[in-house]
Design a protein around this motif. Structure first.
Motif, mmCIF file in Angstrom:
data_model
loop_
_atom_site.group_PDB
_atom_site.id
_atom_site.type_symbol
_atom_site.label_atom_id
_atom_site.label_comp_id
_atom_site.label_asym_id
_atom_site.label_seq_id
_atom_site.Cartn_x
_atom_site.Cartn_y
_atom_site.Cartn_z
ATOM 1 N N ALA A 4 50.964 41.742 -10.218
ATOM 2 C CA ALA A 4 49.520 41.540 -10.100
ATOM 3 C C ALA A 4 49.257 40.675 -8.877
ATOM 4 O O ALA A 4 50.056 39.801 -8.539
ATOM 5 C CB ALA A 4 48.979 40.862 -11.350
ATOM 6 N N VAL A 5 48.144 40.934 -8.211
ATOM 7 C CA VAL A 5 47.753 40.137 -7.053
ATOM 8 C C VAL A 5 47.228 38.802 -7.570
ATOM 9 O O VAL A 5 46.370 38.753 -8.441
ATOM 10 C CB VAL A 5 46.662 40.855 -6.235
ATOM 11 N N LEU A 6 47.785 37.729 -7.048
ATOM 12 C CA LEU A 6 47.352 36.394 -7.436
ATOM 13 C C LEU A 6 46.281 35.893 -6.476
ATOM 14 O O LEU A 6 46.206 36.329 -5.333
ATOM 15 C CB LEU A 6 48.550 35.434 -7.427
ATOM 16 N N ALA A 7 45.467 34.981 -6.949
ATOM 17 C CA ALA A 7 44.442 34.378 -6.094
ATOM 18 C C ALA A 7 45.116 33.635 -4.937
ATOM 19 O O ALA A 7 46.225 33.118 -5.086
ATOM 20 C CB ALA A 7 43.583 33.424 -6.913
ATOM 21 N N ALA A 8 44.446 33.599 -3.806
ATOM 22 C CA ALA A 8 44.989 32.897 -2.636
ATOM 23 C C ALA A 8 45.225 31.432 -2.976
ATOM 24 O O ALA A 8 44.378 30.779 -3.587
ATOM 25 C CB ALA A 8 44.024 33.017 -1.467
ATOM 26 N N ASP A 9 46.406 30.936 -2.601
ATOM 27 C CA ASP A 9 46.756 29.542 -2.846
ATOM 28 C C ASP A 9 47.748 29.119 -1.771
ATOM 29 O O ASP A 9 48.916 29.494 -1.831
ATOM 30 C CB ASP A 9 47.356 29.372 -4.233
ATOM 31 N N PRO A 10 47.310 28.366 -0.751
ATOM 32 C CA PRO A 10 48.204 27.988 0.344
ATOM 33 C C PRO A 10 49.373 27.103 -0.102
ATOM 34 O O PRO A 10 50.358 26.974 0.607
ATOM 35 C CB PRO A 10 47.294 27.242 1.323
ATOM 36 N N ASN A 11 49.300 26.531 -1.292
ATOM 37 C CA ASN A 11 50.374 25.676 -1.794
ATOM 38 C C ASN A 11 51.391 26.431 -2.646
ATOM 39 O O ASN A 11 52.406 25.858 -3.033
ATOM 40 C CB ASN A 11 49.785 24.519 -2.606
ATOM 41 N N ARG A 12 51.109 27.699 -2.947
ATOM 42 C CA ARG A 12 52.021 28.485 -3.789
ATOM 43 C C ARG A 12 53.287 28.822 -3.010
ATOM 44 O O ARG A 12 53.241 29.268 -1.878
ATOM 45 C CB ARG A 12 51.326 29.762 -4.256
ATOM 46 N N VAL A 13 54.416 28.629 -3.642
ATOM 47 C CA VAL A 13 55.703 28.988 -3.041
ATOM 48 C C VAL A 13 56.216 30.199 -3.805
ATOM 49 O O VAL A 13 56.379 30.162 -5.013
ATOM 50 C CB VAL A 13 56.710 27.818 -3.142
ATOM 51 N N GLY A 14 56.463 31.301 -3.076
ATOM 52 C CA GLY A 14 56.953 32.506 -3.727
ATOM 53 C C GLY A 14 55.844 33.352 -4.309
ATOM 54 O O GLY A 14 54.666 33.047 -4.188
#
Length: 59
Positions: A4-14
């Protein structure tokens, strides 16, 4: 579980796989299999001299 496409999050790793697929593919589909999943995708390989994009269905 299907991707599933996740919401944009510049802090997400992976967990950016589907975002990358969406960025480079013309089209794709997700199919659940008895073991895992299959994600055939049409990608652009090169531009045709006539200006049409050339693609190959990966599956």
């Amino acid at each position: 579980m299907l991707p599933a496409v996740l919401a944009a999050d510049p802090n997400r790793v992976g967990q950016h796989g589907l975002e990358i697929v969406m960025a480079v593919c013309r089209r794709f589909a997700i199919h659940r299999k008895p073991v895992g999943k299959r994600l055939p995708a049409a990608i652009v390989l090169a531009d045709d001299p006539s200006g049409d994009a050339a693609g190959r269905l990966m599956g």
